[in-house]
Design a protein around this motif. Sequence first.
Motif, mmCIF file in Angstrom:
data_model
loop_
_atom_site.group_PDB
_atom_site.id
_atom_site.type_symbol
_atom_site.label_atom_id
_atom_site.label_comp_id
_atom_site.label_asym_id
_atom_site.label_seq_id
_atom_site.Cartn_x
_atom_site.Cartn_y
_atom_site.Cartn_z
ATOM 1 N N LYS A 72 -64.237 26.548 -26.640
ATOM 2 C CA LYS A 72 -64.355 26.141 -28.030
ATOM 3 C C LYS A 72 -64.941 27.284 -28.842
ATOM 4 C CE LYS A 72 -64.968 21.180 -27.214
ATOM 5 N NZ LYS A 72 -65.836 20.001 -27.446
ATOM 6 N N ARG A 73 -64.531 27.368 -30.091
ATOM 7 C CA ARG A 73 -65.032 28.436 -30.949
ATOM 8 C C ARG A 73 -66.482 28.171 -31.332
ATOM 9 N NH1 ARG A 73 -62.604 30.649 -36.767
ATOM 10 N NH2 ARG A 73 -64.005 32.461 -36.894
ATOM 11 N N VAL A 74 -67.290 29.229 -31.247
ATOM 12 C CA VAL A 74 -68.709 29.129 -31.586
ATOM 13 C C VAL A 74 -68.976 30.022 -32.795
ATOM 14 C CG1 VAL A 74 -71.065 29.544 -30.804
ATOM 15 C CG2 VAL A 74 -69.351 28.684 -29.188
ATOM 16 N N LYS A 75 -69.623 29.485 -33.811
ATOM 17 C CA LYS A 75 -69.977 30.258 -35.000
ATOM 18 C C LYS A 75 -71.379 30.835 -34.792
ATOM 19 C CE LYS A 75 -66.219 28.860 -37.079
ATOM 20 N NZ LYS A 75 -66.253 28.017 -38.276
ATOM 21 N N ASN A 76 -71.448 32.110 -34.417
ATOM 22 C CA ASN A 76 -72.735 32.761 -34.186
ATOM 23 C C ASN A 76 -72.806 34.062 -34.977
ATOM 24 O OD1 ASN A 76 -70.992 34.370 -32.747
ATOM 25 N ND2 ASN A 76 -71.734 33.718 -30.729
ATOM 26 N N ALA A 77 -73.847 34.851 -34.741
ATOM 27 C CA ALA A 77 -74.043 36.098 -35.488
ATOM 28 C C ALA A 77 -72.906 37.082 -35.234
ATOM 29 C CB ALA A 77 -75.386 36.725 -35.103
ATOM 30 N N LEU A 78 -72.409 37.128 -33.996
ATOM 31 C CA LEU A 78 -71.320 38.047 -33.671
ATOM 32 C C LEU A 78 -70.039 37.630 -34.390
ATOM 33 C CD1 LEU A 78 -70.333 40.468 -32.129
ATOM 34 C CD2 LEU A 78 -70.003 39.023 -30.121
ATOM 35 N N ASP A 79 -69.798 36.322 -34.449
ATOM 36 C CA ASP A 79 -68.640 35.820 -35.188
ATOM 37 C C ASP A 79 -68.708 36.255 -36.653
ATOM 38 O OD1 ASP A 79 -66.367 33.456 -35.175
ATOM 39 O OD2 ASP A 79 -67.509 33.457 -37.047
ATOM 40 N N TYR A 80 -69.889 36.194 -37.240
ATOM 41 C CA TYR A 80 -70.084 36.601 -38.643
ATOM 42 C C TYR A 80 -69.837 38.100 -38.812
ATOM 43 C CZ TYR A 80 -72.316 37.277 -43.188
ATOM 44 O OH TYR A 80 -72.557 37.608 -44.500
ATOM 45 N N ARG A 81 -70.346 38.889 -37.862
ATOM 46 C CA ARG A 81 -70.163 40.344 -37.942
ATOM 47 C C ARG A 81 -68.677 40.719 -37.871
ATOM 48 N NH1 ARG A 81 -73.823 42.171 -40.395
ATOM 49 N NH2 ARG A 81 -75.826 42.794 -39.538
ATOM 50 N N LEU A 82 -67.956 40.101 -36.976
ATOM 51 C CA LEU A 82 -66.559 40.477 -36.761
ATOM 52 C C LEU A 82 -65.629 39.961 -37.852
ATOM 53 C CD1 LEU A 82 -66.262 39.869 -32.903
ATOM 54 C CD2 LEU A 82 -66.545 42.065 -34.086
ATOM 55 N N ASN A 83 -65.969 38.861 -38.471
ATOM 56 C CA ASN A 83 -65.034 38.206 -39.399
ATOM 57 C C ASN A 83 -65.441 38.245 -40.859
ATOM 58 O OD1 ASN A 83 -62.950 36.822 -37.551
ATOM 59 N ND2 ASN A 83 -64.905 36.184 -36.650
ATOM 60 N N VAL A 84 -66.692 38.554 -41.156
ATOM 61 C CA VAL A 84 -67.148 38.518 -42.548
ATOM 62 C C VAL A 84 -67.711 39.852 -43.000
ATOM 63 C CG1 VAL A 84 -68.635 37.351 -44.222
ATOM 64 C CG2 VAL A 84 -67.641 36.056 -42.331
ATOM 65 N N ALA A 85 -68.779 40.304 -42.350
ATOM 66 C CA ALA A 85 -69.480 41.506 -42.814
ATOM 67 C C ALA A 85 -69.873 42.384 -41.637
ATOM 68 C CB ALA A 85 -70.717 41.113 -43.623
ATOM 69 N N PRO A 86 -68.986 43.262 -41.192
ATOM 70 C CA PRO A 86 -69.341 44.169 -40.091
ATOM 71 C C PRO A 86 -70.525 45.061 -40.426
ATOM 72 C CG PRO A 86 -66.968 44.136 -40.459
ATOM 73 C CD PRO A 86 -67.587 43.418 -41.609
ATOM 74 N N ASN A 87 -70.661 45.436 -41.693
ATOM 75 C CA ASN A 87 -71.814 46.230 -42.115
ATOM 76 C C ASN A 87 -72.114 45.931 -43.583
ATOM 77 O OD1 ASN A 87 -70.184 48.120 -43.794
ATOM 78 N ND2 ASN A 87 -69.401 48.776 -41.788
ATOM 79 N N LYS A 88 -73.095 46.599 -44.127
ATOM 80 C CA LYS A 88 -73.560 46.298 -45.487
ATOM 81 C C LYS A 88 -72.566 46.716 -46.560
ATOM 82 C CE LYS A 88 -78.453 46.776 -44.243
ATOM 83 N NZ LYS A 88 -78.193 47.104 -42.810
ATOM 84 N N ASN A 89 -71.665 47.598 -46.238
ATOM 85 C CA ASN A 89 -70.801 48.184 -47.269
ATOM 86 C C ASN A 89 -69.340 47.757 -47.212
ATOM 87 O OD1 ASN A 89 -72.911 49.830 -48.390
ATOM 88 N ND2 ASN A 89 -72.706 51.167 -46.601
ATOM 89 N N LYS A 90 -68.901 47.164 -46.118
ATOM 90 C CA LYS A 90 -67.489 46.827 -45.982
ATOM 91 C C LYS A 90 -67.298 45.362 -45.609
ATOM 92 C CE LYS A 90 -65.517 51.321 -44.793
ATOM 93 N NZ LYS A 90 -64.670 51.362 -46.001
ATOM 94 N N SER A 91 -66.238 44.792 -46.163
ATOM 95 C CA SER A 91 -65.818 43.468 -45.721
ATOM 96 C C SER A 91 -65.056 43.608 -44.413
ATOM 97 C CB SER A 91 -64.937 42.805 -46.781
ATOM 98 O OG SER A 91 -63.717 43.522 -46.933
ATOM 99 N N ALA A 92 -64.822 42.494 -43.750
ATOM 100 C CA ALA A 92 -64.143 42.542 -42.457
ATOM 101 C C ALA A 92 -62.730 43.099 -42.587
ATOM 102 C CB ALA A 92 -64.105 41.144 -41.836
#
Length: 378
Positions: free
Chosen positions: A60-80
């Motif tokens: 099952k898909r888990v919404k965690n910090a890694l999921d957020y990094r990969l799909n929303v905000a990999p870093n402070k300056n770029k979107s996914a």
Amino acid sequence: MGIFDGIFRRNLDLKSSVDLDISLDVTERVYLKTIALETNINFLARTISQSQFWYMSDKKRVKNALDYRLNVAPNKNKSASNFWHRVIYKLIYDNEVLIIKSDSDDLLIADDFEHDESALYEDIFKNVQIGDYNYTRNFKMSEVIYLTYNNEKMTNYIEGLFRDYGELFGRVLDSELRNNQLRAMLNVASGGGNLSDENISRINKYVQSIYDKFKNDSIAIIPNLSGMELTELNKPTTTTDNSADKLQKLKKVFIEDVSKLIGIPPSLVHGEVPEMSSLVDAYLKFCVNPLNKSIEDELNKKLISESKYHQGDRIRVVGINRRDPLEHSEAIDKLVASGTYSRNEIREKFGDERLDGLDEMLITKNYTSASLEGGEEE
């Protein structure tokens, strides 16, 4: 100082100045290569950047910090989407891309680095540069995400193609530019090969004015100065040969050859719609899916521990390779009704999450064997 001043000063014999063609190195048509590479690489990068990266645990898909990094905000300056677009661009263009994790857990794409390979120990990445910042520390292979495209010959092959197409493209372009070019001789009544600086400047201004008139005006009126006579050497020619069409065809063929190297059907790049379904299937099968698998394997290797992996944790790359279940509804019905797959297994195959209560295997009556009872008991 005019553009012709150097010509007159290098050679005072004006007769040698007849037919002043501007000679360009036809092998320097770098924009031809840029168009082909940018068109194809950006096409593929846009495809992959639409993907989602699912962290799966217990199927099952888990919404965690890694999921957020990969799909929303990999870093402070770029979107996914921007981040993954640049990852794919560098991967194809440079044949490799390095992603490091900063102290603040940001994922950063290296602009430059040195890769020290080792047979018995971990590879080391040195002098990692991101923007104008250069890391003084070294990174081990286990600390980074490192992707390779495994197509080292592509760059050399493209360079070879470019030399051939660039020369041909340049010749056709130069021919088109010369097609209606005015060529003339400027006759000077006196002076011969011994002209003063004042006369050279006067001649240069006159020639410059003629050049500007024909360059900028559709109708040019040239003054007839005393002691100077402009004689046209050839009339502009008309031809039925459409060089503009040739240039477009050359660009198209070059783009197609590069797209074939990457694995993109040329018709998709050009936006041609006939047989779109089969072209997309080929694009997914031979280009997108292998690339997604490579990214998926590297993310699982570097971001999920061995113990978590054995417990069933995974990162799945889900993109446009997801098949539409409505287009395969008949096949889905048969697979479920025959007990070949459960409904959750079918959902997984179509890129959907599992749902509670759909793991039961179902078999309809027409797929079961049963003894037939005949007649009524008397």
